[in-house]
Design an enzyme around this catalytic site. Structure first.
Site, mmCIF file in Angstrom:
data_model
loop_
_atom_site.group_PDB
_atom_site.id
_atom_site.type_symbol
_atom_site.label_atom_id
_atom_site.label_comp_id
_atom_site.label_asym_id
_atom_site.label_seq_id
_atom_site.Cartn_x
_atom_site.Cartn_y
_atom_site.Cartn_z
ATOM 1 N N ARG A 156 0.936 -1.173 -0.141
ATOM 2 C CA ARG A 156 0.015 0.020 0.078
ATOM 3 C C ARG A 156 0.791 1.200 -0.023
ATOM 4 N NH1 ARG A 156 -1.649 2.209 4.624
ATOM 5 N NH2 ARG A 156 -2.152 0.197 5.543
ATOM 6 N N TYR A 195 -15.047 16.674 -17.304
ATOM 7 C CA TYR A 195 -15.355 15.107 -17.497
ATOM 8 C C TYR A 195 -16.537 15.109 -16.397
ATOM 9 C CZ TYR A 195 -15.609 10.118 -16.178
ATOM 10 O OH TYR A 195 -16.080 8.986 -15.929
ATOM 11 N N ASP A 226 -5.972 18.282 -15.291
ATOM 12 C CA ASP A 226 -6.028 16.873 -15.720
ATOM 13 C C ASP A 226 -5.861 16.776 -17.225
ATOM 14 O OD1 ASP A 226 -7.406 14.626 -16.907
ATOM 15 O OD2 ASP A 226 -9.141 14.682 -15.533
ATOM 16 N N LYS A 252 -6.459 5.648 -19.962
ATOM 17 C CA LYS A 252 -6.907 6.467 -21.369
ATOM 18 C C LYS A 252 -5.535 6.075 -22.055
ATOM 19 C CE LYS A 252 -10.991 7.035 -19.841
ATOM 20 N NZ LYS A 252 -10.971 7.545 -18.549
HETATM 21 C C1 LIG Z 1 -10.484 13.473 -18.155
HETATM 22 C C2 LIG Z 1 -10.876 12.663 -17.274
HETATM 23 N N1 LIG Z 1 -10.422 12.429 -16.116
HETATM 24 C C3 LIG Z 1 -10.697 11.514 -15.237
HETATM 25 C C4 LIG Z 1 -11.475 10.392 -15.663
HETATM 26 C C5 LIG Z 1 -11.565 9.496 -14.605
HETATM 27 O O1 LIG Z 1 -11.019 8.393 -14.814
HETATM 28 P P1 LIG Z 1 -11.119 6.890 -14.342
HETATM 29 O O2 LIG Z 1 -12.451 6.425 -15.337
HETATM 30 O O3 LIG Z 1 -9.992 5.959 -14.775
HETATM 31 O O4 LIG Z 1 -11.658 6.732 -12.999
HETATM 32 C C6 LIG Z 1 -11.882 10.445 -17.022
HETATM 33 C C7 LIG Z 1 -12.752 9.087 -17.125
HETATM 34 O O5 LIG Z 1 -13.177 9.103 -18.569
HETATM 35 C C8 LIG Z 1 -11.660 11.460 -17.826
HETATM 36 O O6 LIG Z 1 -12.212 11.349 -19.249
#
Ligand SMILES: Cc1ncc(COP(=O)(O)O)c(C=O)c1O
Length: 381
Positions: A46, A98, A172, A197
């Site tokens: 962890r 998102y 992000d 992604k």
């Molecule tokens: C821009 C963005 N940030 C964060 C996330 C969240 O990621 P996760 O689905 O791996 O939890 C996503 C998910 O689609 C996203 O498109």
């Protein structure tokens, strides 16, 4: 080392016992100590694990940060960052971030007494006027999801550092990946990813990571990651590390397909509007040229006659899988209204410009000719 070389080598060659060329997967929850005072750098998975550390070292180098913490999902990375704040703090974010991030902010962290302003982040004057004495962070997502609006990262970091209170900037960077954009170069304090992604790139992992620019933030993030127990498994870290090795050629292939599709869509009679920063018609095309090293593999478009046409296009395409997520080698098509952005209220979606005409595409690395032909036949039908 140049970017492509770092992708392949940084953090990777860690095994001196048998000279393996790839990082082993250390599937152990615990590590034995040499004495009551010493061990070989890891004590409990962890808190840290050699496979995860290899991936963290790699991503920190790609983003130009001093340290990275890998998490079990992208949302876990966002949760980790949010634990830097306390009740009463105010955070400014885009109104077209998102949907899952919006939900976490609007439904979960508001209950903890953190307040948010969801604004048009591409307008720097609006950003300035949203700042209050309680503002502690500006949350940047650029390009935004799903409408590919860009935020001028440097302008926002300047606004944050000129403010009277201590404001950190958080980006992000999931949509661009560090191959196309490195927000720390523009002064951002924290970069995060859904490694699900582009970084992993093969649609077989959910994961996330948080990269810090300063020692102070890195320490707080590492402490919280261990305290909250958000780290990813060694196997997932290994998959992401393997995926990153091909990040550069994959991103090039994604962009080749995306520009070909965007140009076809722009002239198609059933399409009302195309959202792709690589098109000269995109309102932030010049900013994209300045701030990014390419235009990426994501695009959205509005069809002229709303949901019935959108539905037909999505169901009639043969190569594009009707699925959420993005950044994998296979092309995906989806409907933000009922899929990726269903966690936003309809009012919030409309305020952000997402309508029932909007279709989002994650362009894979298939032949651009095949992708164009398939989407065209889906639209024509
Ligand atoms: C821009 C963005 N940030 C964060 C996330 C969240 O990621 P996760 O689905 O791996 O939890 C996503 C998910 O689609 C996203 O498109």
């Amino acid at each position: 080392m140049r970017f492509e070389t770092k992708c392949v080598h940084t953090g990777v060659d860690k095994d001196g016992t048998f000279n393996s060329c790839t990082t082993p997967i250390y599937t152990t929850s615990t590590f034995y100590w040499d004495s009551l005072e010493s061990h070989k750098g890891f004590d409990y998975t962890r808190s840290g694990n050699p496979t995860r550390s290899a991936m963290e070292e790699n991503i920190a180098a790609l983003e130009g940060g001093i340290s990275c913490r890998a998490t079990a999902t992208g949302m876990a990375a966002i949760t980790l960052v949010m634990h830097l704040f306390k009740p009463g703090d105010h955070i400014i974010a885009g109104d077209d971030i998102y949907g899952g991030t919006y939900r976490l902010f609007a439904d979960v962290f508001t209950k903890w007494g953190i307040t948010f302003s969801f604004i048009k982040m591409s307008d720097t004057e609006t950003v300035k006027s949203a700042i209050t004495p309680e503002t502690k962070a500006i949350w940047i997502e650029t390009p935004s999801n799903p409408l590919l609006n860009l935020v001028d990262i440097q302008a926002v970091t300047k606004i944050a550092s000129a403010a009277d209170s201590d404001i950190i900037t958080i980006a992000d960077n999931t949509f661009c990946s560090p191959y196309l954009q490195r927000p720390i170069e523009f002064g951002v304090d924290i970069v995060l990813h859904s490694t699900t992604k582009y970084l992993n790139g093969h649609s077989d992992v959910v994961g996330g990571c948080v990269v810090s620019r300063t020692e102070e933030l890195a320490e707080r993030v590492a402490y919280n990651s261990n305290a909250l127990g958000l780290g990813c498994s060694p196997f997932d870290a290994w998959l992401v590390l393997r995926g990153i090795k091909t990040l550069a050629p994959r991103m090039e292939a994604h962009q080749r397909g995306a520009i070909a599709l965007a140009r076809m869509l722009e002239t198609h009679p059933k399409v009302e509007r195309v959202y792709y920063p690589g098109l000269e018609s995109h309102p932030h095309h010049d900013l994209a040229k300045r701030q990014q090293d390419g235009f990426g593999g994501m695009l959205s478009f509005d069809v002229k006659d709303g949901r019935p046409v959108a539905e037909k296009v999505m169901l009639n395409s043969k190569l594009f899988l009707l699925a959420e997520s993005l950044g994998g080698v296979e092309s995906l098509i989806e409907y933000p209204e009922s899929m990726s952005h269903a966690s936003m209220t309809q009012e919030a979606r409309r305020a952000a410009g997402i309508t029932e005409k909007t279709v989002r595409v994650s362009v894979g690395i298939e032949s651009p000719e095949d992708l164009v032909a398939d989407l065209k036949q889906a639209l024509d039908s």
